[in-house]
Design a protein around this motif. Sequence first.
Motif, PDB file in Angstrom:
ATOM      1  N   LEU A 265       0.860  -1.175   0.000  1.00  0.00           N
ATOM      2  CA  LEU A 265       0.000   0.000   0.000  1.00  0.00           C
ATOM      3  C   LEU A 265       0.901   1.231   0.000  1.00  0.00           C
ATOM      4  O   LEU A 265       1.815   1.330   0.825  1.00  0.00           O
ATOM      5  CB  LEU A 265      -0.891   0.012   1.251  1.00  0.00           C
ATOM      6  CG  LEU A 265      -1.807   1.201   1.438  1.00  0.00           C
ATOM      7  CD1 LEU A 265      -2.921   1.197   0.388  1.00  0.00           C
ATOM      8  CD2 LEU A 265      -2.403   1.199   2.825  1.00  0.00           C
ATOM      9  N   ALA A 266       0.657   2.162  -0.916  1.00  0.00           N
ATOM     10  CA  ALA A 266       1.467   3.385  -0.959  1.00  0.00           C
ATOM     11  C   ALA A 266       1.215   4.201   0.300  1.00  0.00           C
ATOM     12  O   ALA A 266       0.072   4.443   0.673  1.00  0.00           O
ATOM     13  CB  ALA A 266       1.137   4.205  -2.198  1.00  0.00           C
ATOM     14  N   ALA A 267       2.289   4.606   0.962  1.00  0.00           N
ATOM     15  CA  ALA A 267       2.182   5.380   2.197  1.00  0.00           C
ATOM     16  C   ALA A 267       2.563   6.837   1.998  1.00  0.00           C
ATOM     17  O   ALA A 267       2.028   7.713   2.657  1.00  0.00           O
ATOM     18  CB  ALA A 267       3.048   4.760   3.287  1.00  0.00           C
ATOM     19  N   ASP A 268       3.503   7.117   1.074  1.00  0.00           N
ATOM     20  CA  ASP A 268       3.959   8.485   0.862  1.00  0.00           C
ATOM     21  C   ASP A 268       4.661   8.569  -0.486  1.00  0.00           C
ATOM     22  O   ASP A 268       5.256   7.606  -0.952  1.00  0.00           O
ATOM     23  CB  ASP A 268       4.920   8.900   1.979  1.00  0.00           C
ATOM     24  CG  ASP A 268       5.210  10.399   2.005  1.00  0.00           C
ATOM     25  OD1 ASP A 268       4.420  11.176   1.432  1.00  0.00           O
ATOM     26  OD2 ASP A 268       6.228  10.788   2.597  1.00  0.00           O
ATOM     27  N   LEU A 269       4.567   9.735  -1.097  1.00  0.00           N
ATOM     28  CA  LEU A 269       5.264  10.019  -2.347  1.00  0.00           C
ATOM     29  C   LEU A 269       5.816  11.427  -2.241  1.00  0.00           C
ATOM     30  O   LEU A 269       5.067  12.384  -2.144  1.00  0.00           O
ATOM     31  CB  LEU A 269       4.319   9.908  -3.550  1.00  0.00           C
ATOM     32  CG  LEU A 269       4.867  10.352  -4.903  1.00  0.00           C
ATOM     33  CD1 LEU A 269       6.054   9.487  -5.311  1.00  0.00           C
ATOM     34  CD2 LEU A 269       3.775  10.273  -5.956  1.00  0.00           C
ATOM     35  N   GLU A 270       7.146  11.521  -2.213  1.00  0.00           N
ATOM     36  CA  GLU A 270       7.775  12.826  -2.090  1.00  0.00           C
ATOM     37  C   GLU A 270       9.115  12.820  -2.800  1.00  0.00           C
ATOM     38  O   GLU A 270       9.947  11.944  -2.565  1.00  0.00           O
ATOM     39  CB  GLU A 270       7.964  13.178  -0.604  1.00  0.00           C
ATOM     40  CG  GLU A 270       8.405  14.595  -0.402  1.00  0.00           C
ATOM     41  CD  GLU A 270       8.406  14.982   1.067  1.00  0.00           C
ATOM     42  OE1 GLU A 270       9.246  15.810   1.421  1.00  0.00           O
ATOM     43  OE2 GLU A 270       7.592  14.463   1.843  1.00  0.00           O
ATOM     44  N   GLU A 271       9.311  13.812  -3.673  1.00  0.00           N
ATOM     45  CA  GLU A 271      10.581  13.966  -4.385  1.00  0.00           C
ATOM     46  C   GLU A 271      11.023  12.673  -5.074  1.00  0.00           C
ATOM     47  O   GLU A 271      12.162  12.252  -4.936  1.00  0.00           O
ATOM     48  CB  GLU A 271      11.666  14.455  -3.427  1.00  0.00           C
ATOM     49  CG  GLU A 271      11.396  15.811  -2.808  1.00  0.00           C
ATOM     50  CD  GLU A 271      11.284  16.933  -3.827  1.00  0.00           C
ATOM     51  OE1 GLU A 271      12.051  16.917  -4.810  1.00  0.00           O
ATOM     52  OE2 GLU A 271      10.431  17.805  -3.633  1.00  0.00           O
ATOM     53  N   SER A 272      10.133  12.044  -5.794  1.00  0.00           N
ATOM     54  CA  SER A 272      10.408  10.811  -6.548  1.00  0.00           C
ATOM     55  C   SER A 272      10.803   9.630  -5.670  1.00  0.00           C
ATOM     56  O   SER A 272      11.422   8.682  -6.137  1.00  0.00           O
ATOM     57  CB  SER A 272      11.466  11.050  -7.622  1.00  0.00           C
ATOM     58  OG  SER A 272      10.971  11.939  -8.594  1.00  0.00           O
ATOM     59  N   ILE A 273      10.467   9.674  -4.399  1.00  0.00           N
ATOM     60  CA  ILE A 273      10.672   8.543  -3.509  1.00  0.00           C
ATOM     61  C   ILE A 273       9.293   8.070  -3.062  1.00  0.00           C
ATOM     62  O   ILE A 273       8.522   8.820  -2.472  1.00  0.00           O
ATOM     63  CB  ILE A 273      11.512   8.912  -2.264  1.00  0.00           C
ATOM     64  CG1 ILE A 273      12.889   9.428  -2.673  1.00  0.00           C
ATOM     65  CG2 ILE A 273      11.618   7.717  -1.312  1.00  0.00           C
ATOM     66  CD1 ILE A 273      13.790   8.395  -3.294  1.00  0.00           C
ATOM     67  N   LEU A 274       9.002   6.822  -3.378  1.00  0.00           N
ATOM     68  CA  LEU A 274       7.730   6.225  -2.993  1.00  0.00           C
ATOM     69  C   LEU A 274       7.970   5.378  -1.748  1.00  0.00           C
ATOM     70  O   LEU A 274       8.874   4.532  -1.729  1.00  0.00           O
ATOM     71  CB  LEU A 274       7.196   5.353  -4.133  1.00  0.00           C
ATOM     72  CG  LEU A 274       5.859   4.670  -3.921  1.00  0.00           C
ATOM     73  CD1 LEU A 274       4.749   5.704  -3.711  1.00  0.00           C
ATOM     74  CD2 LEU A 274       5.539   3.790  -5.117  1.00  0.00           C
ATOM     75  N   VAL A 275       7.208   5.644  -0.710  1.00  0.00           N
ATOM     76  CA  VAL A 275       7.283   4.847   0.510  1.00  0.00           C
ATOM     77  C   VAL A 275       6.089   3.902   0.484  1.00  0.00           C
ATOM     78  O   VAL A 275       4.945   4.338   0.340  1.00  0.00           O
ATOM     79  CB  VAL A 275       7.256   5.733   1.782  1.00  0.00           C
ATOM     80  CG1 VAL A 275       7.297   4.869   3.038  1.00  0.00           C
ATOM     81  CG2 VAL A 275       8.411   6.719   1.765  1.00  0.00           C
ATOM     82  N   VAL A 276       6.381   2.622   0.599  1.00  0.00           N
ATOM     83  CA  VAL A 276       5.350   1.596   0.482  1.00  0.00           C
ATOM     84  C   VAL A 276       5.236   0.841   1.799  1.00  0.00           C
ATOM     85  O   VAL A 276       6.239   0.362   2.340  1.00  0.00           O
ATOM     86  CB  VAL A 276       5.697   0.607  -0.661  1.00  0.00           C
ATOM     87  CG1 VAL A 276       4.613  -0.440  -0.819  1.00  0.00           C
ATOM     88  CG2 VAL A 276       5.921   1.358  -1.964  1.00  0.00           C
ATOM     89  N   HIS A 277       4.009   0.751   2.312  1.00  0.00           N
ATOM     90  CA  HIS A 277       3.749  -0.068   3.494  1.00  0.00           C
ATOM     91  C   HIS A 277       3.596  -1.503   3.004  1.00  0.00           C
ATOM     92  O   HIS A 277       2.843  -1.780   2.075  1.00  0.00           O
ATOM     93  CB  HIS A 277       2.472   0.386   4.204  1.00  0.00           C
ATOM     94  CG  HIS A 277       2.138  -0.454   5.392  1.00  0.00           C
ATOM     95  ND1 HIS A 277       1.376  -1.606   5.289  1.00  0.00           N
ATOM     96  CD2 HIS A 277       2.478  -0.334   6.688  1.00  0.00           C
ATOM     97  CE1 HIS A 277       1.258  -2.144   6.486  1.00  0.00           C
ATOM     98  NE2 HIS A 277       1.908  -1.385   7.355  1.00  0.00           N
ATOM     99  N   VAL A 278       4.332  -2.410   3.621  1.00  0.00           N
ATOM    100  CA  VAL A 278       4.279  -3.818   3.228  1.00  0.00           C
ATOM    101  C   VAL A 278       3.882  -4.676   4.432  1.00  0.00           C
ATOM    102  O   VAL A 278       4.173  -4.328   5.577  1.00  0.00           O
ATOM    103  CB  VAL A 278       5.638  -4.301   2.657  1.00  0.00           C
ATOM    104  CG1 VAL A 278       5.979  -3.549   1.371  1.00  0.00           C
ATOM    105  CG2 VAL A 278       6.756  -4.160   3.652  1.00  0.00           C
ATOM    106  N   LEU A 279       3.191  -5.764   4.153  1.00  0.00           N
ATOM    107  CA  LEU A 279       2.785  -6.671   5.228  1.00  0.00           C
ATOM    108  C   LEU A 279       3.926  -7.564   5.694  1.00  0.00           C
ATOM    109  O   LEU A 279       3.941  -8.010   6.829  1.00  0.00           O
ATOM    110  CB  LEU A 279       1.614  -7.553   4.771  1.00  0.00           C
ATOM    111  CG  LEU A 279       0.274  -6.854   4.611  1.00  0.00           C
ATOM    112  CD1 LEU A 279      -0.781  -7.842   4.129  1.00  0.00           C
ATOM    113  CD2 LEU A 279      -0.157  -6.212   5.913  1.00  0.00           C
ATOM    114  N   ASP A 280       4.856  -7.842   4.794  1.00  0.00           N
ATOM    115  CA  ASP A 280       5.969  -8.716   5.150  1.00  0.00           C
ATOM    116  C   ASP A 280       7.265  -8.143   4.594  1.00  0.00           C
ATOM    117  O   ASP A 280       7.608  -8.361   3.438  1.00  0.00           O
ATOM    118  CB  ASP A 280       5.729 -10.125   4.602  1.00  0.00           C
ATOM    119  CG  ASP A 280       6.718 -11.133   5.142  1.00  0.00           C
ATOM    120  OD1 ASP A 280       7.679 -10.738   5.843  1.00  0.00           O
ATOM    121  OD2 ASP A 280       6.538 -12.334   4.869  1.00  0.00           O
ATOM    122  N   GLY A 281       7.961  -7.396   5.421  1.00  0.00           N
ATOM    123  CA  GLY A 281       9.189  -6.733   5.005  1.00  0.00           C
ATOM    124  C   GLY A 281      10.338  -7.673   4.735  1.00  0.00           C
ATOM    125  O   GLY A 281      11.357  -7.259   4.202  1.00  0.00           O
TER     126      GLY A 281
END
Length: 169
Positions: free
Chosen positions: A113-129
Amino acid sequence: MSLIIRMAIFALLWWVFTEGAPSSWWIGGVFVPLVAWLSVRMASPQNFSVKGICHFLPFFMRHSLQGGIDVALRALKPGVNIAPGLVTYPLRLPHGAPQIFMANVISLLPGTLAADLEESILVVHVLDGRRAYQSELARLEEKIAQIYNITLPMVSGNAVQDKRFINIS
């Protein structure tokens, strides 16, 4: 031509949302053309590839089904072994619609699930890191690039191999 197509799409949506009620058209007749005109004025011109869209749709459907099954199994299975966290992914897509589209469809991949998008960096929440998501994210980015007729820059160094992970469990 774009205005006419958008008016037709918005009119169809209006008809569906109002369940075809003829009495709704006194307001729909004003707002459908207005919204269509605003969408043409506000949207930047995009160069879409029909071939890219045709390749994306089966990919989207397959991964949506896999994501749904994955989440259902995790919900039904007692003692689910998960390690939720945040994964950063440096985007190669240009700013604007391609990056936003990527962030919006990221949840089609199982456990993301996308958590944040800033300055071409996408932070993705994952269930199993513990799982490697980088290659899946890169493949999705390539599919989106095909839709927008974009040639992605070559991966330099560890750009796509960035494995920064924050455990949030």
